[in-house]
Design a protein around this motif. Structure first.
Motif, PDB file in Angstrom:
ATOM      1  N   ILE A   1       3.905   1.554   2.660  1.00 10.96           N
ATOM      2  CA  ILE A   1       3.700   1.272   4.078  1.00 10.96           C
ATOM      3  C   ILE A   1       4.170  -0.157   4.308  1.00 10.96           C
TER       4      ILE A   1
ATOM      5  N   SER B   1       0.846  -1.205   0.000  1.00  9.41           N
ATOM      6  CA  SER B   1       0.000   0.000   0.000  1.00  9.41           C
ATOM      7  C   SER B   1       0.876   1.248   0.000  1.00  9.41           C
TER       8      SER B   1
ATOM      9  N   ARG C   1       1.455   5.100   1.040  1.00 11.07           N
ATOM     10  CA  ARG C   1       1.036   6.049   2.054  1.00 11.07           C
ATOM     11  C   ARG C   1       0.448   7.298   1.409  1.00 11.07           C
ATOM     12  N   ASN C   2      -0.718   7.655   1.818  1.00  9.85           N
ATOM     13  CA  ASN C   2      -1.416   8.847   1.312  1.00  9.85           C
ATOM     14  C   ASN C   2      -1.543   8.846  -0.206  1.00  9.85           C
ATOM     15  N   SER C   3      -1.507   7.678  -0.789  1.00 12.98           N
ATOM     16  CA  SER C   3      -1.667   7.487  -2.237  1.00 12.98           C
ATOM     17  C   SER C   3      -0.579   8.138  -3.067  1.00 12.98           C
ATOM     18  N   GLU C   4       0.477   8.669  -2.444  1.00 13.40           N
ATOM     19  CA  GLU C   4       1.522   9.335  -3.225  1.00 13.40           C
ATOM     20  C   GLU C   4       2.910   9.210  -2.604  1.00 13.40           C
ATOM     21  N   GLY C   5       3.011   8.689  -1.419  1.00  8.54           N
ATOM     22  CA  GLY C   5       4.300   8.584  -0.754  1.00  8.54           C
ATOM     23  C   GLY C   5       4.956   7.246  -1.006  1.00  8.54           C
TER      24      GLY C   5
END
Length: 300
Positions: free
Chosen positions: A263, A254, A256-260
């Motif tokens: 996770i 996944s 993180r925050n859809s852009e980092g």
């Protein structure tokens, strides 16, 4: 009289480990006022045989940086040293500097090693295999001789933690395109004793994005063991001893925050902490999959 030169660098680095085209620099030391270097002499020595491989002779020049090596071709994956002395404006000669060391890298066609994998293909957007971790290890018996130097060269798609005989060595990475993979050189002499050599790596195939190419999982390595009698042994990913395992402590795909970054989760129950020790039980591990001989595109 000038003092011995100091601060010797090879390709702007101190004792580098994978030099393909050496160049040299140094700092002149002279306590007299208004002195300059008027000449220099460089000697390059093969650290295994002790032979001089290049003596520049006295070169009349004030240059003391980016001095190109001009001797015969150097061996790939081989340790060398060099020293320099200088002359001043009165033609007074210094003593030689202390030795500075470098090891040559492996040219593209000289690896004689194969890219291997755990068999996972498509660590890319197409297949949806992101942040893929896997263990790889290989083991061999060395000759019963005194070891002088051990050099290792490795690369992976995309990064790896390297272990030798149960000890962590460091981390290497290559986030490049498959046709331009980077590699790292390591001096692992102090990690090899006796006649057993086990190489292990925890490899992460990251996935594409932010300049990273979409590559399949891949790892390549070559170790050269030099003995004091002048002979050597090569152990590489050509060997059939290499095995892989997908039972790793890291997971997580996944973002993180859809852009980092990913996770990631760590499950210590899956950690195989001693996997690079010679006596580690690898009965449950799989034979490494051979992708092909180098040079080839790691992501093929």
């Amino acid at each position: 009289v000038p003092d011995a030169p100091s601060c010797l660098l090879t390709n702007e680095l101190e004792n580098p480990l994978n030099i393909e085209e050496p160049s040299f620099r140094w700092v002149v030391n002279d306590k007299d006022d208004n002195e300059i270097q008027t000449a220099y002499e460089i000697i390059v020595t093969d650290e295994i045989s002790g032979n001089t491989v290049w003596d520049s002779g006295k070169v009349e020049s004030s240059e003391q940086s980016n001095i190109k090596y001009e001797g015969n071709d150097l061996q790939g994956g081989h340790p060398y040293s060099w020293q320099v002395k200088t002359w001043d404006a009165e033609d007074a000669e210094s003593v030689y500097s202390e030795k500075s060391y470098f090891s040559t890298g492996i040219l593209n066609n000289d690896w004689n090693a194969k890219w291997i994998s755990d068999g996972t293909k498509g660590a890319s957007a197409k297949e949806g295999k992101y942040n893929h971790f896997w263990y790889v290890r290989g083991s061999t018996q060395l000759e019963n001789k005194e070891i002088k130097k051990v050099l290792g060269y490795f690369s992976a798609a995309h990064d790896y933690d390297l272990y030798v005989n149960g000890e962590e060595i460091g981390r290497g990475q290559s986030f490049d395109y498959a046709s331009e993979m980077r590699y790292q050189g390591w001096d692992i002499t102090k990690n090899v004793s006796g006649n057993s050599l086990t190489i292990g790596a925890l490899v992460r195939t990251y996935g594409p994005g932010q300049g990273r190419a979409a590559l399949n999982a891949g790892f390549i390595g070559k170790v050269i063991v030099y003995y004091t009698d002048g002979t050597s042994t090569v152990f590489s990913t050509n060997s059939s001893s290499w095995k892989t395992s997908g039972n790793v402590p890291f997971s997580g795909t996944s973002i993180r925050n859809s852009e980092g970054d990913f996770i990631e989760k760590y499950d210590a129950q899956n950690a195989q902490e001693d996997f690079s020790k010679a006596d580690y039980d690898v009965k449950s591990w799989s034979e490494a999959v051979t992708l092909g001989s180098h040079p080839m595109e790691a992501g093929s």
